[in-house]
Scaffold this active site. Structure first.
Site, PDB file in Angstrom:
ATOM      1  N   SER A  78      -5.288   6.891   5.910  1.00  0.00           N
ATOM      2  CA  SER A  78      -4.548   8.155   5.818  1.00  0.00           C
ATOM      3  C   SER A  78      -3.584   8.134   4.627  1.00  0.00           C
ATOM      4  O   SER A  78      -3.094   9.174   4.206  1.00  0.00           O
ATOM      5  CB  SER A  78      -3.764   8.404   7.109  1.00  0.00           C
ATOM      6  OG  SER A  78      -2.795   7.396   7.293  1.00  0.00           O
ATOM      7  N   ARG A 109      -8.142  -7.619   9.436  1.00  0.00           N
ATOM      8  CA  ARG A 109      -7.418  -7.919  10.669  1.00  0.00           C
ATOM      9  C   ARG A 109      -8.333  -8.097  11.879  1.00  0.00           C
ATOM     10  O   ARG A 109      -7.961  -8.792  12.814  1.00  0.00           O
ATOM     11  CB  ARG A 109      -6.393  -6.811  10.948  1.00  0.00           C
ATOM     12  CG  ARG A 109      -5.197  -6.894  10.017  1.00  0.00           C
ATOM     13  CD  ARG A 109      -4.223  -5.757  10.222  1.00  0.00           C
ATOM     14  NE  ARG A 109      -2.965  -6.037   9.527  1.00  0.00           N
ATOM     15  CZ  ARG A 109      -1.992  -5.148   9.364  1.00  0.00           C
ATOM     16  NH1 ARG A 109      -2.129  -3.926   9.824  1.00  0.00           N
ATOM     17  NH2 ARG A 109      -0.881  -5.484   8.736  1.00  0.00           N
ATOM     18  N   ARG A 141      -8.124  -4.121  -1.970  1.00  0.00           N
ATOM     19  CA  ARG A 141      -7.892  -2.996  -1.047  1.00  0.00           C
ATOM     20  C   ARG A 141      -8.357  -1.702  -1.714  1.00  0.00           C
ATOM     21  O   ARG A 141      -7.888  -1.350  -2.789  1.00  0.00           O
ATOM     22  CB  ARG A 141      -6.412  -2.923  -0.660  1.00  0.00           C
ATOM     23  CG  ARG A 141      -5.965  -4.162   0.116  1.00  0.00           C
ATOM     24  CD  ARG A 141      -4.509  -4.118   0.498  1.00  0.00           C
ATOM     25  NE  ARG A 141      -4.246  -3.150   1.562  1.00  0.00           N
ATOM     26  CZ  ARG A 141      -3.030  -2.901   2.051  1.00  0.00           C
ATOM     27  NH1 ARG A 141      -1.978  -3.547   1.570  1.00  0.00           N
ATOM     28  NH2 ARG A 141      -2.859  -2.020   3.012  1.00  0.00           N
ATOM     29  N   LYS A 148       7.418  -8.890   4.455  1.00  0.00           N
ATOM     30  CA  LYS A 148       6.817  -7.624   4.011  1.00  0.00           C
ATOM     31  C   LYS A 148       7.479  -6.433   4.704  1.00  0.00           C
ATOM     32  O   LYS A 148       7.678  -5.387   4.098  1.00  0.00           O
ATOM     33  CB  LYS A 148       5.315  -7.647   4.303  1.00  0.00           C
ATOM     34  CG  LYS A 148       4.533  -6.511   3.658  1.00  0.00           C
ATOM     35  CD  LYS A 148       3.047  -6.726   3.872  1.00  0.00           C
ATOM     36  CE  LYS A 148       2.164  -5.887   2.998  1.00  0.00           C
ATOM     37  NZ  LYS A 148       2.436  -4.514   2.806  1.00  0.00           N
ATOM     38  N   ARG A 167       1.942  -8.755  10.282  1.00  0.00           N
ATOM     39  CA  ARG A 167       1.696  -8.334  11.673  1.00  0.00           C
ATOM     40  C   ARG A 167       1.018  -9.421  12.500  1.00  0.00           C
ATOM     41  O   ARG A 167       1.226  -9.513  13.709  1.00  0.00           O
ATOM     42  CB  ARG A 167       0.900  -7.033  11.724  1.00  0.00           C
ATOM     43  CG  ARG A 167       1.616  -5.907  11.040  1.00  0.00           C
ATOM     44  CD  ARG A 167       1.482  -4.558  11.689  1.00  0.00           C
ATOM     45  NE  ARG A 167       2.264  -3.586  10.921  1.00  0.00           N
ATOM     46  CZ  ARG A 167       3.560  -3.380  11.048  1.00  0.00           C
ATOM     47  NH1 ARG A 167       4.256  -4.062  11.934  1.00  0.00           N
ATOM     48  NH2 ARG A 167       4.180  -2.495  10.298  1.00  0.00           N
ATOM     49  N   ASN A 194     -10.455   0.487  10.393  1.00  0.00           N
ATOM     50  CA  ASN A 194      -9.516   0.354   9.267  1.00  0.00           C
ATOM     51  C   ASN A 194      -8.614  -0.878   9.365  1.00  0.00           C
ATOM     52  O   ASN A 194      -7.894  -1.193   8.432  1.00  0.00           O
ATOM     53  CB  ASN A 194      -8.733   1.658   9.016  1.00  0.00           C
ATOM     54  CG  ASN A 194      -7.668   1.933  10.037  1.00  0.00           C
ATOM     55  OD1 ASN A 194      -7.683   1.374  11.134  1.00  0.00           O
ATOM     56  ND2 ASN A 194      -6.741   2.792   9.700  1.00  0.00           N
ATOM     57  N   ASP A 222      -1.667  -0.084  13.612  1.00  0.00           N
ATOM     58  CA  ASP A 222      -0.775  -1.243  13.446  1.00  0.00           C
ATOM     59  C   ASP A 222      -0.285  -1.754  14.798  1.00  0.00           C
ATOM     60  O   ASP A 222      -0.334  -2.946  15.087  1.00  0.00           O
ATOM     61  CB  ASP A 222       0.415  -0.892  12.548  1.00  0.00           C
ATOM     62  CG  ASP A 222      -0.005  -0.705  11.096  1.00  0.00           C
ATOM     63  OD1 ASP A 222      -1.152  -1.064  10.756  1.00  0.00           O
ATOM     64  OD2 ASP A 222       0.802  -0.199  10.302  1.00  0.00           O
ATOM     65  N   GLY A 231       0.824  -1.213   0.000  1.00  0.00           N
ATOM     66  CA  GLY A 231       0.000   0.000   0.000  1.00  0.00           C
ATOM     67  C   GLY A 231       0.853   1.256   0.000  1.00  0.00           C
ATOM     68  O   GLY A 231       0.504   2.258  -0.628  1.00  0.00           O
TER      69      GLY A 231
END
Length: 432
Positions: A174, A347, A127, A416, A391, A339, A316, A96
């Site tokens: 954002s 997630r 996405r 990643k 993550r 988000n 995150d 992204g």
């Protein structure tokens, strides 16, 4: 499928030198490419997302030299917009931080008019990018959707961005605003950006504005509701740009220290421009002992209590709180995190599903998650599905701080942002 099993960890101790920040690395490369002069970017992250940006820049005629360990990159700036060969197609994986800013930058007027295609992995095609494309079209950009309306792949003609008044929805990501802000100085006229709705992840906008300033461009920020950017400007190389250590990556080590020992991370400190440094404040609110330095943050174990908090500003790092919550007294509620659903995977659903596998009692809402603590002897050994999401793999490594092993499927998905994560994590682990 590959997997890795982490045996129960009795304590953690040590110092971790953080890899460079993903968000800062890709912004630095793009700004250096557009700037006048040569920029030596140091502490660059070596990971998939950065590789996708570097490959794209090379295809766009940007010359750079990458050190053998891939952490130093000397970029010869174009001093303006890209020279696009017609019918070029750029594959950006699931990055992204490459897709969004490049979408905007490639709309800028080139010396010759041509069309370029931006595409990526199947997940990238799920996405959303509608809010960014809508905003760019208001500013005069020429962009077409090639498959599904509102999603990549995109076909872009470099006819230019006129500027003027632009409205952009800030409620999903954002990164859309970041992309628009970074391209606006090279638009033909001044741009006034108005935010519709609540802007999510504001600290990431602070990163963008600080970095634009480092490359010689100022933006007027009116309470995150309106931004004014002068057009027809040039980015000027600062000659050297040091990428801070990744604050999101720091969260796993700091959480481990808070749960079961003492861990220091270096490469980031109290003056960091990354919002995810605030993760340490959340740990402190939960009871951990936190020490801040110029170039380090340290977390030390103390009894942890659950927390009920809006974590929209650190989406995150907030994922790490979800696994840390299992080791605290009392329930934890993480709020305003819709988000999470439009990241590398959904997630919210993924975290709830995998937390239940290890024995946790979880309630998943549209934009929140409730997590009950779990006594150390009640954790279950589970195979953690990682959904190709770096993550999730890193968050669930903390489960080994219980009395139970944890098995992480597809551990290489950490490539990643942090290819060496599991070997670094092992360095701080003590076992009986």
């Amino acid at each position: 499928m590959e997997k890795i099993t982490l045996a129960p960890i009795s304590a953690v101790e040590g110092t971790i030198n953080l890899p460079g920040s993903k968000s800062l690395s890709n912004r630095a490369l793009l700004l250096a490419a557009l700037a006048k002069g040569t920029t030596k970017v140091t502490n660059l992250l070596d990971s998939d997302d950065i590789r996708h940006m570097l490959n794209a820049l090379k295809a766009l005629g940007v010359r750079y030299q990458l050190s053998d360990d891939k952490t130093i990159c000397e970029v010869e700036g174009l001093g303006g917009t890209f020279n696009i060969q017609d019918n070029l197609s750029l594959f950006l994986g699931n990055a992204g931080t490459a897709m969004r800013p490049l979408t905007a930058a490639l709309c800028l007027k080139g010396k010759t008019e041509s069309e370029i295609i931006l595409t990526g992995e199947p997940r990238m095609k799920e996405r959303p990018i509608l809010h960014l494309v809508d905003a760019l079209r208001q500013a005069g950009a020429d962009i077409r959707y090639l498959e599904n309306e509102g999603y990549p792949p995109l076909a872009i003609r470099n006819k230019g961005i006129k500027g003027g008044k632009v409205k952009i929805d800030g409620s999903i990501s954002s990164q859309f605003l970041t992309a628009l802000l970074m391209s606006a100085p090279l638009a033909e006229n001044d741009t006034e950006i108005e935010i519709i709705g609540e802007l999510v992840s504001k600290p990431y906008i602070d990163i963008t504005l600080a970095m634009m300033r480092d490359f010689g461009v100022k933006v007027e920020n009116h309470h995150y509701q309106k931004f004014q950017v002068k057009g027809n400007q040039s980015y000027i190389s600062p000659n050297k740009y040091l990428v801070e250590g990744d604050a999101s990556s720091a969260s796993y080590f700091l959480a481990a220290g808070a749960i079961k020992g003492k861990v220091k991370v270096t490469g980031i400190g109290k003056n960091s421009i990354q919002g995810d440094r605030l993760f340490a404040d959340v740990l402190e609110k939960m009871g951990a002992k936190i020490t801040w330095g110029e170039d380090f943050i340290q977390a030390e174990h103390a009894e942890l209590n659950g927390i009920d908090m809006d974590m929209n500003h650190i989406p995150d790092a907030a994922m790490t709180i979800a696994t840390t919550a299992l080791f605290s007294n009392g329930e934890t509620v993480i709020r305003n995190i819709y988000n999470w659903r439009v990241k590398e995977t959904d997630r919210l659903t993924a975290m709830a599903t995998e937390l239940r596998k290890v024995g946790a009692e979880v309630e998943e809402g549209e934009d929140f998650i409730h997590i009950q603590p779990l006594p150390l002897n009640q954790f279950k050994h589970a195979n953690i599905e990682t959904y190709n999401d770096h993550r999730i793999a890193m968050c669930f490594s903390l489960i080994a701080l219980s009395n139970t092993p944890v098995t992480i499927l597809d551990p290489k998905c950490t490539a990643k942002t942090f290819p060496t994560f599991f070997s670094e994590f092992e360095k701080i682990c003590l076992r009986d």
